[in-house]
Design an enzyme around this catalytic site. Structure first.
Site, PDB file in Angstrom:
ATOM      1  N   ASP A  50      85.402  19.281  30.840  1.00 18.20           N
ATOM      2  CA  ASP A  50      84.624  19.916  31.913  1.00 18.20           C
ATOM      3  C   ASP A  50      84.190  21.328  31.551  1.00 18.20           C
ATOM      4  OD1 ASP A  50      87.135  18.585  34.180  1.00 18.20           O
ATOM      5  OD2 ASP A  50      85.484  17.572  33.154  1.00 18.20           O
ATOM      6  N   GLU A 101      78.833  14.036  40.050  1.00 19.99           N
ATOM      7  CA  GLU A 101      79.732  15.195  40.076  1.00 19.99           C
ATOM      8  C   GLU A 101      79.271  16.264  39.092  1.00 19.99           C
ATOM      9  OE1 GLU A 101      82.695  12.561  37.235  1.00 19.99           O
ATOM     10  OE2 GLU A 101      83.303  13.093  39.267  1.00 19.99           O
TER      11      GLU A 101
HETATM   12  C1  6LW Z   1      86.428  16.614  37.317  1.00 14.70           C
HETATM   13  C2  6LW Z   1      85.334  15.642  37.554  1.00 14.70           C
HETATM   14  C3  6LW Z   1      85.836  14.522  36.809  1.00 14.70           C
HETATM   15  O1  6LW Z   1      86.593  17.438  38.373  1.00 14.70           O
HETATM   16  O2  6LW Z   1      87.179  14.535  36.670  1.00 14.70           O
HETATM   17  O3  6LW Z   1      85.733  12.532  35.975  1.00 14.70           O
HETATM   18  C4  6LW Z   1      87.657  15.733  37.182  1.00 14.70           C
HETATM   19  N1  6LW Z   1      85.166  13.615  36.348  1.00 14.70           N
HETATM   20  O4  6LW Z   1      84.090  16.102  37.163  1.00 14.70           O
HETATM   21  C5  6LW Z   1      88.681  16.262  36.254  1.00 14.70           C
HETATM   22  O5  6LW Z   1      88.183  16.337  34.982  1.00 14.70           O
END
Ligand code: 6LW
Length: 513
Positions: free
Chosen positions: A16, A182
């Protein structure tokens, strides 16, 4: 934009990634989950070489990690530089929620963490035309009666002095309909507002999509070729590519940092290091970004490091799980050694007395000399409480252990009293040697006056991100269960690139000695 940048840019689990530029300096922040210190920060002046400069979270009270469930903790920071100040928003998942941290100097100290009135994850921070702060986030509800609900990508204006929302959250563009929209980031570029997100989930279907509009809240029109970057269904050496953040480079060009996984083994199914940080060049065509594919890995430079035990604290690369090292270890108790005090917690427990560093290379050897005294101590290669391989000594016995979910197996050997050198030697299979689906083999050994003995050679699949369904990757380190163990000669050797096939692959029985 330089043609091909070294990748992985920041090896070892660093997922991330978020990036900002302050003058000629680039700063990068990544997720850290249950580990302390939290929110690792890296610096670069050329996007090619990155050095760790510290962490946002250096005081345990900045987060609520002590009782955080595995997979919880620090999720998806956004770092920005504005008005001479560094701003970082992040989710402390299943802990303090969404938080704002600020600092004059990115190397710290950072502020205590202001709670934000934002119900979701992956907060982004931008400022609209009149300087009002705008938080854009993923509407995944992690707590309360609506737990598990996903409201798509949402946005609200916020007061950064109080953390209070200035308006109700509104749902905005959420991608092409793939699962888990996300990791939103909002950019104003030449008067146009761009909203870039990840969608498809952080596994093999991951990708980066983008939309543009006249204002921070849109309306947004998605790019024709979304997701404009994805490794899905390719045989790229980097898989799961997604969760990107854009930056304008010092020469006026553009680049993107994003996460990806070095999926290994004949079927590219296992990633020992989990989600790492990659970087790629971006060109603009008709007002839309075109990213260079991640189909080249140059690999990171070979590394040979011996831990500096001169104190007062271990280097920034060392991590602990949920509790700070200062609570149960010391560098000044037996000068020249790291003393770790056990409290009965083992590597199966949520708060082991364990200090570790990320595995950063496909081939890596970690070793240390340990004097367990009358206690029990060792080395562990860990993904989480249910996925770790250990080699320990105590009471005249050396013991290798494989913990894989509910299964646990040990191999023992009598050893003399006093200090011994323990080692974790990771040898990639390269998918060669027949049809090795394993990414690597983990050799657990003990060395004392009688020579080197290997207690076990274990299939690396079972301590890999996919098997553990983990958000993190492997760390390798030192622990004490009982007594006060003194460690020194703590060495990490790592290299990437074509491995020599591991003879153990041919005879993988799990027991060689
Ligand atoms: C993060 C989100 C995600 O907040 O997992 O799978 C979480 N995507 O973007 C932790 O990496």
């Amino acid at each position: 934009m330089s043609p091909v940048l070294p990748n992985p840019a920041v090896p070892g689990f660093n997922p991330d990634p978020s990036i900002c530029r302050a003058g000629d300096d680039y700063y990068l922040a990544c997720s850290s989950f249950e580990y302390l210190p939290g929110v690792p920060l890296y610096h670069s002046r050329d996007l090619a070489t990155w050095e760790p400069i510290g962490h946002v979270v250096t005081r345990p009270e900045q987060l609520a990690l002590r009782d955080i469930p595995t997979l919880g903790g620090v999720w998806a920071p956004t770092i920005r530089f504005r008005d001479g100040r560094f701003w970082l928003v992040v989710t402390d998942a299943m802990g303090r929620g969404n938080l704002l941290f600020t600092a004059e100097d990115p190397a710290g100290p950072w502020s205590d963490g202001l709670p934000l009135e934002v119900e979701g994850i992956d907060p982004d921070l931008a400022w609209d035309g009149d300087g009002t702060a705008v938080v854009t986030f993923s509407g995944l509800v992690l707590a309360g009666e609506h737990m598990g609900e996903h409201r798509g990508i949402q946005q609200l204006r916020i007061d950064l002095e109080t953390g209070r929302a200035l308006e109700p959250a509104r749902s905005i563009w959420s991608g092409t309909g793939l699962k888990f929209p996300e990791a939103p980031h909002l950019y104003e570029i030449d008067g146009t507002w761009y909203l870039m997100i990840a969608e498809g989930g952080t596994e093999r279907g991951h990708g980066v999509s983008i939309a543009r509009g006249p204002a921070p809240d849109g309306p947004f029109e998605g790019a024709p070729g979304n997701p404009f970057l994805s490794a899905r269904s390719t045989s790229w050496p980097v898989q799961n590519a997604g969760h990107g953040d854009l930056v304008q480079t010092t020469d006026g060009g553009w680049a993107m940092v994003l996460l990806g996984m070095r999926a290994r083994g004949a079927t590219q199914a296992f990633s020992p290091m989990g989600r790492e940080t990659f970087v790629t060049g971006v060109e603009w065509v008709d007002g839309w970004p075109v990213a260079e594919p991640l189909d080249v890995i140059s690999g990171s430079e070979p590394l040979e490091e011996t831990a500096d035990l001169s104190g007062p604290a271990l280097g920034v690369e060392w991590l602990t799980i949920r509790t700070p090292a200062a609570e149960w270890s010391a560098l000044d108790e037996r000068p020249g050694t790291l003393v770790i005090h056990g409290d009965g917690s083992t590597m199966d427990d949520p708060r082991p007395h364990f200090v570790a560093r990320r595995q950063q290379h496909e081939a890596a050897r970690f070793s240390a000399r340990v004097d367990p005294g009358d206690g029990l101590a060792g080395l562990s290669l860990r993904i989480d409480e249910s996925h770790h391989y250990d080699i320990e000594a105590g009471g005249g016995i050396a013991r290798a252990r494989a913990r894989v979910g509910p299964l646990c197996q040990t191999w023992e050997r009598a050893i003399g009293p006093g200090p011994v050198t323990l080692s974790v030697d990771i040898r990639p299979t390269g998918g060669a040697a027949g049809f090795a689906t394993a990414p690597d083999v983990v050799h657990l050994g003990v060395e004392n006056g009688d020579g080197v003995a290997e207690l076990a050679a274990l299939d690396g699949r079972y301590v890999s991100a996919e098997t553990a369904a983990s958000f993190t990757g492997r760390v390798v380190g030192l622990y004490a269960v009982e007594g006060a163990a003194a460690f020194d000669e703590i060495r990490y050797h790592g290299r990437d690139g074509a491995p020599a096939p591991d003879p153990a692959v041919l005879s993988m029985s799990g027991e060689t000695a």
